[in-house]
Design a protein around this motif. Sequence first.
Motif, PDB file in Angstrom:
ATOM      1  N   PRO A  44       0.659  -1.222  -0.120  1.00 36.08           N
ATOM      2  CA  PRO A  44      -0.024   0.076  -0.176  1.00 36.08           C
ATOM      3  C   PRO A  44       0.842   1.240   0.113  1.00 36.08           C
ATOM      4  O   PRO A  44       1.852   1.214   0.455  1.00 36.08           O
ATOM      5  CB  PRO A  44      -0.723  -0.094   1.333  1.00 36.08           C
ATOM      6  N   THR A  45       0.297   2.172  -0.525  1.00 32.05           N
ATOM      7  CA  THR A  45       0.953   3.745  -0.451  1.00 32.05           C
ATOM      8  C   THR A  45      -0.237   4.606  -0.912  1.00 32.05           C
ATOM      9  O   THR A  45      -1.081   4.216  -1.199  1.00 32.05           O
ATOM     10  CB  THR A  45       2.077   3.540  -1.602  1.00 32.05           C
ATOM     11  N   HIS A  46       0.140   6.012  -0.800  1.00 29.31           N
ATOM     12  CA  HIS A  46      -0.953   7.009  -1.104  1.00 29.31           C
ATOM     13  C   HIS A  46      -0.027   7.800  -1.974  1.00 29.31           C
ATOM     14  O   HIS A  46       0.490   9.139  -1.615  1.00 29.31           O
ATOM     15  CB  HIS A  46      -1.115   7.617   0.140  1.00 29.31           C
ATOM     16  N   ILE A  47       0.209   7.702  -3.482  1.00 24.19           N
ATOM     17  CA  ILE A  47       0.651   8.551  -4.235  1.00 24.19           C
ATOM     18  C   ILE A  47      -0.203   8.831  -5.313  1.00 24.19           C
ATOM     19  O   ILE A  47      -1.191   7.792  -5.846  1.00 24.19           O
ATOM     20  CB  ILE A  47       1.971   7.874  -5.023  1.00 24.19           C
ATOM     21  N   GLU A  48      -0.324   9.951  -5.854  1.00 23.23           N
ATOM     22  CA  GLU A  48      -1.339  10.411  -6.664  1.00 23.23           C
ATOM     23  C   GLU A  48      -0.881  10.012  -8.147  1.00 23.23           C
ATOM     24  O   GLU A  48       0.301  10.114  -8.441  1.00 23.23           O
ATOM     25  CB  GLU A  48      -1.631  11.900  -6.613  1.00 23.23           C
ATOM     26  N   PRO A  49      -1.905   9.926  -9.100  1.00 24.17           N
ATOM     27  CA  PRO A  49      -1.337   9.564 -10.386  1.00 24.17           C
ATOM     28  C   PRO A  49      -0.914  10.844 -10.940  1.00 24.17           C
ATOM     29  O   PRO A  49      -1.147  11.874 -10.677  1.00 24.17           O
ATOM     30  CB  PRO A  49      -2.831   9.384 -10.989  1.00 24.17           C
ATOM     31  N   GLY A  50       0.407  10.621 -11.953  1.00 16.49           N
ATOM     32  CA  GLY A  50       0.907  11.557 -12.474  1.00 16.49           C
ATOM     33  C   GLY A  50       2.463  11.885 -11.604  1.00 16.49           C
ATOM     34  O   GLY A  50       3.240  12.590 -12.136  1.00 16.49           O
ATOM     35  N   THR A  51       2.428  11.430 -10.561  1.00 14.60           N
ATOM     36  CA  THR A  51       3.643  11.542  -9.933  1.00 14.60           C
ATOM     37  C   THR A  51       4.694  10.968 -10.125  1.00 14.60           C
ATOM     38  O   THR A  51       4.772   9.474 -10.296  1.00 14.60           O
ATOM     39  CB  THR A  51       3.332  11.227  -8.112  1.00 14.60           C
ATOM     40  N   PRO A  52       5.920  11.559 -10.470  1.00 19.02           N
ATOM     41  CA  PRO A  52       7.257  10.553 -10.857  1.00 19.02           C
ATOM     42  C   PRO A  52       7.790   9.945  -9.570  1.00 19.02           C
ATOM     43  O   PRO A  52       7.684  10.881  -8.524  1.00 19.02           O
ATOM     44  CB  PRO A  52       8.133  11.664 -11.513  1.00 19.02           C
ATOM     45  N   VAL A  53       8.162   8.832  -9.603  1.00 22.17           N
ATOM     46  CA  VAL A  53       8.735   7.934  -8.599  1.00 22.17           C
ATOM     47  C   VAL A  53      10.192   7.353  -8.923  1.00 22.17           C
ATOM     48  O   VAL A  53      10.207   7.029 -10.118  1.00 22.17           O
ATOM     49  CB  VAL A  53       7.824   7.073  -7.849  1.00 22.17           C
ATOM     50  N   GLU A  54      10.792   6.893  -7.916  1.00 24.77           N
ATOM     51  CA  GLU A  54      11.937   6.018  -8.117  1.00 24.77           C
ATOM     52  C   GLU A  54      11.534   4.556  -7.302  1.00 24.77           C
ATOM     53  O   GLU A  54      11.105   4.964  -6.332  1.00 24.77           O
ATOM     54  CB  GLU A  54      13.198   6.542  -7.566  1.00 24.77           C
ATOM     55  N   GLY A  69      18.375  -8.938 -10.064  1.00 25.49           N
ATOM     56  CA  GLY A  69      19.448  -7.936  -9.607  1.00 25.49           C
ATOM     57  C   GLY A  69      18.964  -6.715  -9.179  1.00 25.49           C
ATOM     58  O   GLY A  69      17.912  -6.227  -9.491  1.00 25.49           O
ATOM     59  N   LYS A  70      19.648  -6.010  -8.073  1.00 27.59           N
ATOM     60  CA  LYS A  70      19.068  -4.827  -7.539  1.00 27.59           C
ATOM     61  C   LYS A  70      19.354  -3.788  -8.464  1.00 27.59           C
ATOM     62  O   LYS A  70      20.379  -3.387  -8.914  1.00 27.59           O
ATOM     63  CB  LYS A  70      19.767  -4.795  -6.148  1.00 27.59           C
ATOM     64  N   GLN A  71      18.245  -2.980  -8.665  1.00 23.01           N
ATOM     65  CA  GLN A  71      18.210  -1.747  -9.479  1.00 23.01           C
ATOM     66  C   GLN A  71      17.117  -0.913  -9.061  1.00 23.01           C
ATOM     67  O   GLN A  71      16.355  -0.934  -8.307  1.00 23.01           O
ATOM     68  CB  GLN A  71      17.766  -2.206 -10.899  1.00 23.01           C
ATOM     69  N   VAL A  72      17.447   0.564  -9.430  1.00 25.53           N
ATOM     70  CA  VAL A  72      16.396   1.623  -9.273  1.00 25.53           C
ATOM     71  C   VAL A  72      15.764   1.792 -10.605  1.00 25.53           C
ATOM     72  O   VAL A  72      16.459   2.080 -11.601  1.00 25.53           O
ATOM     73  CB  VAL A  72      17.202   2.727  -8.676  1.00 25.53           C
ATOM     74  N   CYS A  73      14.557   2.062 -10.641  1.00 27.15           N
ATOM     75  CA  CYS A  73      13.580   2.308 -11.785  1.00 27.15           C
ATOM     76  C   CYS A  73      12.974   3.624 -11.621  1.00 27.15           C
ATOM     77  O   CYS A  73      12.444   3.915 -10.557  1.00 27.15           O
ATOM     78  CB  CYS A  73      12.532   1.277 -11.913  1.00 27.15           C
ATOM     79  N   ALA A  74      13.168   4.454 -12.593  1.00 26.94           N
ATOM     80  CA  ALA A  74      12.400   5.654 -12.599  1.00 26.94           C
ATOM     81  C   ALA A  74      11.165   5.285 -13.352  1.00 26.94           C
ATOM     82  O   ALA A  74      11.139   4.494 -14.067  1.00 26.94           O
ATOM     83  CB  ALA A  74      13.072   6.708 -13.711  1.00 26.94           C
ATOM     84  N   ALA A  75       9.974   5.822 -12.670  1.00 27.01           N
ATOM     85  CA  ALA A  75       8.717   5.723 -13.258  1.00 27.01           C
ATOM     86  C   ALA A  75       7.734   6.751 -12.854  1.00 27.01           C
ATOM     87  O   ALA A  75       8.073   7.558 -12.240  1.00 27.01           O
ATOM     88  CB  ALA A  75       8.211   4.268 -12.476  1.00 27.01           C
ATOM     89  N   ARG A  76       6.484   6.827 -13.379  1.00 25.59           N
ATOM     90  CA  ARG A  76       5.585   7.820 -13.221  1.00 25.59           C
ATOM     91  C   ARG A  76       4.172   6.629 -12.881  1.00 25.59           C
ATOM     92  O   ARG A  76       3.595   6.028 -13.401  1.00 25.59           O
ATOM     93  CB  ARG A  76       5.429   8.373 -14.583  1.00 25.59           C
ATOM     94  N   VAL A  77       3.500   7.200 -11.536  1.00 28.32           N
ATOM     95  CA  VAL A  77       2.098   6.613 -11.286  1.00 28.32           C
ATOM     96  C   VAL A  77       1.154   6.854 -12.210  1.00 28.32           C
ATOM     97  O   VAL A  77       1.129   8.008 -12.734  1.00 28.32           O
ATOM     98  CB  VAL A  77       1.955   7.058  -9.839  1.00 28.32           C
TER      99      VAL A  77
END
Length: 99
Positions: A44-54, A69-77
């Motif tokens: 669960p989380t509380h992030i609004e659509p359109g928010t950029p996340v890592e 493997g362990k990685q960090v992904c740039a994404a958008r909700v």
Amino acid sequence: MVMLIPRADRISFPIPIMYRRMGEPDWFPSKVVNLSDSGVLFGPTHIEPGTPVEIILSPPIQLGWIAPGKQVCAARVVRSMENGAVAARFDGSRFLLDG
């Protein structure tokens, strides 16, 4: 004529992840509901659509372009659900090296 773009195959991977809003210092724990090479459903989380996340994740197997493997992904909700889960579309990723 309407062209349908097939949706990426999603696999249930109840693995832990860490996430944060892009540019913020604090990471928060969450859990993957399902994962594909185009995005992730987690909560669960509380992030609004359109928010950029890592998102930091460690998939156990190759999934499309996402390597194990362990990685960090740039994404958008892209959407949020009533149960507190959010769907995020990947924009790219990089491996995290232990040092």
